[in-house]
Design a protein around this motif. Structure first.
Motif: not given
Length: 415
Positions: A212-218, A227-232, A185-193, A153-159
């Protein structure tokens, strides 16, 4: 000499921030932060137990089972990406365009950054064949590509990248021995989940992907950096996890104590948080769709926005009209649109795109700007686009694009 404003532009001093939601802070979230304002002790480097447990629960609900030893928290995603880039070493690969904050941290460390073309249907994830070609070319020239940063879920293309495209890219990266950092960062902002399939690369290749997820996304306001990071898991991620903690320690990169408590509350996703996120996503989806329609009807090109609070517009078809106004590249376009629209309009060059291309990212948050009461009304109104302050902003946006279309048409040579 052009563009000498002391703080206005430039590759170092100016970087477009993550698009904010333009809305008042959730009251329950503000109450948690206010209650923690008297907290004097420092949050541990990498995050305290409560924050890491909440992060593990967050990922677990998204099909990524996580133990606290796999997780790290930091004061914003940039600090985590800086630490990861240092810990992994080697050269960095990113899609073109990409989030504005990805490449500067590699360059700060003296690491070469190579941009890879994306497929036509979406941004954020490199085309697998272009990725293979780039890796082999870099190695042939003596480079050492080790890290690929991407975003489904992309910044900048919003796709949102289709799973089949992502799978091919992940396979290509695996074959070349790359480690992947998935910016979610933007995975929880999908317009039509319900109509959009979003798959994390960590589901496909758990042993070679760090999320990596920046919590400012949602979840949090941008002014509360976390922000939080999840490692293997296990040996695949233990060493990287330790090296990242070393870097964060050297930087003193702690999440502020009150912000950590607010972040843990938000990541636990109680009903007020989930309801607010859902309402915010619906609102920005409607505003983004209206802005997209205005741009496309004026003759610009743009993929329909599918996630986030922004859209990416190519004004190349209107170049004739823009040239008549002294706009010849993305920096000129940024200056022109920012002045005309009265809102930030970072050019595509900020995201690694070609300076000569007339592309720009517009955020939807400024289109909701108004008094606190007006912004709050956006959340409760059944027809937010018809609210006077939002309607005025959208009409102004449309008029600016229509003026550029009309100017371009006047400049077209007779047939």
């Amino acid at each position: 000499m052009r563009r000498t404003d002391p703080e206005g532009h430039g590759p170092v001093r100016y970087g477009p921030p993550l698009p904010d939601d333009g809305l008042p802070v959730l009251p329950e979230l503000a109450a948690v932060l206010a209650a923690a304002a008297g907290r004097a002790e420092s949050e541990p480097i990498g995050g305290g137990d409560a924050l890491l447990e909440a992060a593990c629960g967050y990922w677990g609900r998204r099909g990524l089972p996580t133990e606290p030893g796999q997780a790290v928290a930091g004061p914003g995603a940039p600090a985590l990406l800086l630490a990861l880039t240092f810990a992994l070493g080697g050269d960095v690969l990113v899609p073109r365009p990409c989030a504005a904050w990805w490449a500067p941290y590699a360059r700060l460390l003296g690491r070469p950054v190579f941009h890879v073309a994306t497929p036509a249907e979406s941004g954020g994830v490199p085309d697998p064949y272009a990725l293979l070609e780039t890796v082999r070319r870099v190695r042939a020239e003596g480079g050492d590509p080790r890290l690929l940063v991407l975003s489904v879920a992309d910044d900048p293309t919003a796709t949102v990248a289709p799973p089949e495209v992502l799978h091919e890219t992940v396979e290509a990266a695996t074959g070349e021995g790359l480690h992947l950092v998935s910016d979610e960062t933007w995975r929880d902002t999908v317009h039509a989940p319900h109509d959009t399939v979003l798959v994390s690369p960590a589901e496909m290749l758990p042993e070679r992907v760090t999320v990596v997820t920046d919590l400012a996304g949602a979840h949090l306001p941008p002014g509360w950096p976390a922000a939080i990071a999840r490692f293997p898991a296990h040996d695949a991620g233990n060493g990287l996890h330790a090296r990242v903690l070393d870097v964060l320690t050297a930087l003193g990169a702690r999440v502020a104590g009150p912000v950590a408590l607010a972040a843990a509350y938000a990541l636990a996703e109680p009903e007020p948080v989930t309801a607010r996120i859902a309402a915010t996503v619906r609102l920005h989806a409607r505003v983004a769709a209206a802005a997209h329609t205005a741009a496309v009807k004026a003759g610009a090109l743009a993929r329909p926005p599918r996630a986030g609070r922004h859209l990416y517009i190519d004004l190349g078809p209107l170049r004739a009209g823009l040239s008549a106004r002294g706009v010849g590249d993305a920096q000129d376009l940024e200056d022109h649109l920012a002045a005309r629209l009265g809102m930030p309009a970072p050019g595509g060059h900020r995201f690694g795109d070609d300076l000569a291309a007339l592309r720009v990212r517009l955020s939807t948050g400024p289109l909701l700007a108004g008094t606190d009461e007006e912004r709050a009304e956006c959340m409760s109104s059944p027809s937010p686009l018809e609210l006077p302050h939002v309607q005025r902003a959208l009409i102004h946006l449309k008029s600016v694009f229509d003026d550029l279309r009309d100017e371009a048409q006047r400049r077209e040579p007779p047939r």
